[in-house]
Design a protein around this motif. Structure first.
Motif, mmCIF file in Angstrom:
data_model
loop_
_atom_site.group_PDB
_atom_site.id
_atom_site.type_symbol
_atom_site.label_atom_id
_atom_site.label_comp_id
_atom_site.label_asym_id
_atom_site.label_seq_id
_atom_site.Cartn_x
_atom_site.Cartn_y
_atom_site.Cartn_z
ATOM 1 N N ARG A 222 0.719 -1.094 0.006
ATOM 2 C CA ARG A 222 -0.194 0.007 -0.130
ATOM 3 C C ARG A 222 0.811 1.418 0.047
ATOM 4 O O ARG A 222 0.426 2.313 -0.459
ATOM 5 N N ALA A 223 2.062 1.144 0.552
ATOM 6 C CA ALA A 223 3.048 2.376 0.445
ATOM 7 C C ALA A 223 3.122 3.216 -0.581
ATOM 8 O O ALA A 223 3.074 4.470 -0.637
ATOM 9 N N PRO A 224 3.274 2.630 -1.847
ATOM 10 C CA PRO A 224 3.306 3.632 -2.913
ATOM 11 C C PRO A 224 2.130 4.310 -3.202
ATOM 12 O O PRO A 224 2.232 5.381 -3.804
ATOM 13 N N GLY A 415 10.112 -5.417 -4.323
ATOM 14 C CA GLY A 415 10.512 -4.884 -5.482
ATOM 15 C C GLY A 415 9.534 -4.122 -6.374
ATOM 16 O O GLY A 415 9.944 -3.037 -6.823
ATOM 17 N N PRO A 416 8.721 -4.688 -6.626
ATOM 18 C CA PRO A 416 7.525 -3.784 -7.259
ATOM 19 C C PRO A 416 7.005 -2.527 -6.739
ATOM 20 O O PRO A 416 6.699 -1.404 -7.185
ATOM 21 N N ALA A 417 6.989 -2.364 -5.183
ATOM 22 C CA ALA A 417 6.664 -1.313 -4.384
ATOM 23 C C ALA A 417 7.858 -0.102 -4.715
ATOM 24 O O ALA A 417 7.336 0.654 -4.834
ATOM 25 N N ILE A 418 8.882 -0.688 -4.676
ATOM 26 C CA ILE A 418 9.993 0.383 -4.752
ATOM 27 C C ILE A 418 10.054 0.897 -6.233
ATOM 28 O O ILE A 418 10.279 1.892 -6.415
ATOM 29 N N ALA A 419 9.844 -0.013 -7.085
ATOM 30 C CA ALA A 419 9.985 0.101 -8.538
ATOM 31 C C ALA A 419 8.834 1.122 -8.876
ATOM 32 O O ALA A 419 8.862 2.353 -9.583
ATOM 33 N N GLY A 420 7.659 1.137 -8.404
ATOM 34 C CA GLY A 420 6.363 2.064 -8.580
ATOM 35 C C GLY A 420 6.633 3.306 -7.839
ATOM 36 O O GLY A 420 6.305 4.341 -8.413
ATOM 37 N N THR A 421 7.368 3.207 -6.625
ATOM 38 C CA THR A 421 7.813 4.703 -6.123
ATOM 39 C C THR A 421 8.607 5.489 -7.027
ATOM 40 O O THR A 421 8.701 6.731 -7.354
ATOM 41 N N VAL A 422 9.758 4.891 -7.474
ATOM 42 C CA VAL A 422 10.547 5.259 -8.316
ATOM 43 C C VAL A 422 10.003 5.653 -9.459
ATOM 44 O O VAL A 422 10.439 7.012 -10.031
#
Length: 493
Positions: A222-224, A415-422
């Protein structure tokens, strides 16, 4: 340490069982990857928003992450084949019911049932180590790894085609017969494991594991969307940290712990678990970037459909299908550590080139590079899983492989969460032709890809260094096995 030839194994049975465990990842990747192209259609049918539809993926992962650890322990206690069939029954039931879900909430329930079945993988890895001659294990593990890639390549374009022509429900209707067939084959072919450690189930540990795992994964997912510093995110992470602390304290004193800390924190298992988690993190970040690059319209990408994107990954799957079993065959001679280091450095080199030039290279240059990266990752993963299964006693193989799957799931979620944030940080607004003037979509910039691929490259450099700290388990045609009474070496011809 004594040296002996492999004995006490039924080679004809091993070859039959190999068919089951090698087909298994093909089935699972088929069912999971086919779902991805269908998500927009499911969202439209049930009239839900994008955040809601993401729970179709999240609920499977949440339940599965707890399941892999619990079933791994139960497999050691009651028999790995028995628990493998139970897990596979859950998976088959979930797959069969998904296509008939009358509402979104029912779909989440059936996906949760399917998630329980995620435990089939650690149990399959444990059965391979326990029932196969040691000299066969590296090659079989290599074939299993290759089938993950093949399943993904088959399922993405096929899932898009099935959804487009027959509706998303048929992605599951078409998979259900294969799941039922796999259950029948496993029941008929597999034998019960020879090592069983009876005892009481650590239900307190299971509850604490759930408290530690579920809030963490929900928070990451949920964070992104709501923010990494949002109150809800911080509360979820806080609960997870407290749960993890109590889990460690309890497992230290539990009579029959769900996760024996002495097993999972020993040198090789600890390094492998961290390595697999970071590798999964890097892979999932890279995959997110690959998807955008292939499908975004020029000049921001190659403008390919889901079907075309899947077909363009065929070279990577083909190379991995050859390299993976070959690596498993030569591993006992040259060692698992050198292959792990070589694989990590190969992946890192490819990712460095992608980080610098991905937005200016041609399509086939891109396909070639992701094939090189995929090959390197495959070499590293095969090496790490073999180091793990030869570093722990067979009596606790279910616990060891279950804990490893838990770490892998954590990496795959982050991985997907950080990628979405970037991608949400480095973007430009784009107005698609033929749409109203107020319609604008976020397009990742070259800086986003530089960060994603560059970070993944650094991760694999670190993994190469981390692999140097591993204790070698095979080399010079000999495999070192850990047993309850010590160690022995098996000669590989």
């Amino acid at each position: 340490m004594n040296v002996e030839k492999s004995s006490g194994y039924d080679l004809s049975y091993a070859k039959r069982a190999m068919l089951v465990v090698v087909i298994l990842p093909l089935l699972v990747m088929y069912t999971e990857a086919m779902l991805t192209p269908a998500l927009p259609t499911i969202q439209k049918e049930f009239a839900i928003n994008p955040n809601d539809v993401s729970w179709i993926l999240t609920i499977y992962l949440l339940v599965g992450t707890v399941s892999v650890a619990l079933f791994g322990k139960l497999g050691d206690m009651y028999g790995k084949k028995k628990m493998f069939l139970v897990a596979l029954a859950f998976y088959t039931t979930g797959v069969s019911l998904n296509g008939f879900a009358p509402s979104f909430h029912w779909l989440l329930v059936t996906r949760a049932i399917q998630g329980v079945g995620m435990a089939i993988f650690p149990l399959a890895f444990a059965l391979v180590r326990e029932e196969f001659p040691p000299e066969m294990v590296p090659q079989v593990q290599g074939m299993i790894s290759a089938m993950f890639a093949v399943g993904m390549v088959i399922a993405l374009p096929l899932g898009a085609w099935v959804t487009q022509n027959y509706g998303w429900r048929w992605t599951y209707h078409s998979a259900a017969p294969f799941a039922i067939l796999m259950f029948f084959l496993a029941w008929k072919v597999l034998r019960e494991s020879r090592y069983i450690n009876p005892g009481r189930v650590d239900w307190v540990g299971a509850v604490l594991l759930t408290v530690a795992v579920v809030p963490a994964l929900v928070g990451v997912t949920r964070a992104p969307n709501i923010g990494w510093t949002a109150e809800q995110t911080l509360v979820l992470f806080g609960v997870a940290v407290v749960g993890a602390a109590f889990l460690v304290l309890w497992e230290k004193k539990a009579e029959n712990p769900l996760i024996p800390l002495g097993i999972v924190t020993a040198r090789n298992p600890a390094i492998v678990n961290v390595g697999i988690m970071l590798a999964a993190f890097g892979i999932s970040m890279m995959s997110q970037a690959d998807t955008y690059i292939l499908q975004m319209k020029p000049p921001y990408g190659f403008g390919k459909t889901i079907l075309e994107s899947g077909l363009l990954m065929t070279p990577m799957a083909g190379v991995m299908l050859v390299v993976a079993p070959l690596a498993g065959k030569v591993m006992p001679k040259i060692g698992a550590k050198p292959l792990a280091v070589a694989g990590a450095l190969t992946a890192s080199a490819g990712l460095v080139v992608l980080s610098k030039y991905v937005t200016s290279m041609g399509l086939w240059e891109f396909v070639t590079l992701i094939t090189i990266v995929g090959t390197g990752i495959t070499l590293m993963n095969i090496s790490l899983i073999n180091i793990l299964v030869f570093s722990v006693p067979q009596r606790v193989m279910g616990v060891a492989t279950g804990a490893n799957s838990l770490f892998r799931n954590f990496g795959s979620t982050w991985g997907p969460a950080i990628a979405g944030t970037v991608m949400s940080t480095y973007y430009i607004l784009f107005h698609p032709p033929g749409t109203p003037s107020f319609v604008q979509i976020k397009i990742p910039t070259p800086k986003a890809y530089e960060v994603l691929f560059g970070t993944s490259a650094l991760i694999y450099v670190f993994l190469a260094l981390l692999s140097l700290a591993l204790v070698e388990v095979m080399k010079g045609g000999k495999i070192r096995e850990v047993e309850d009474a010590g160690e022995k070496e098996v000669v590989v011809e």
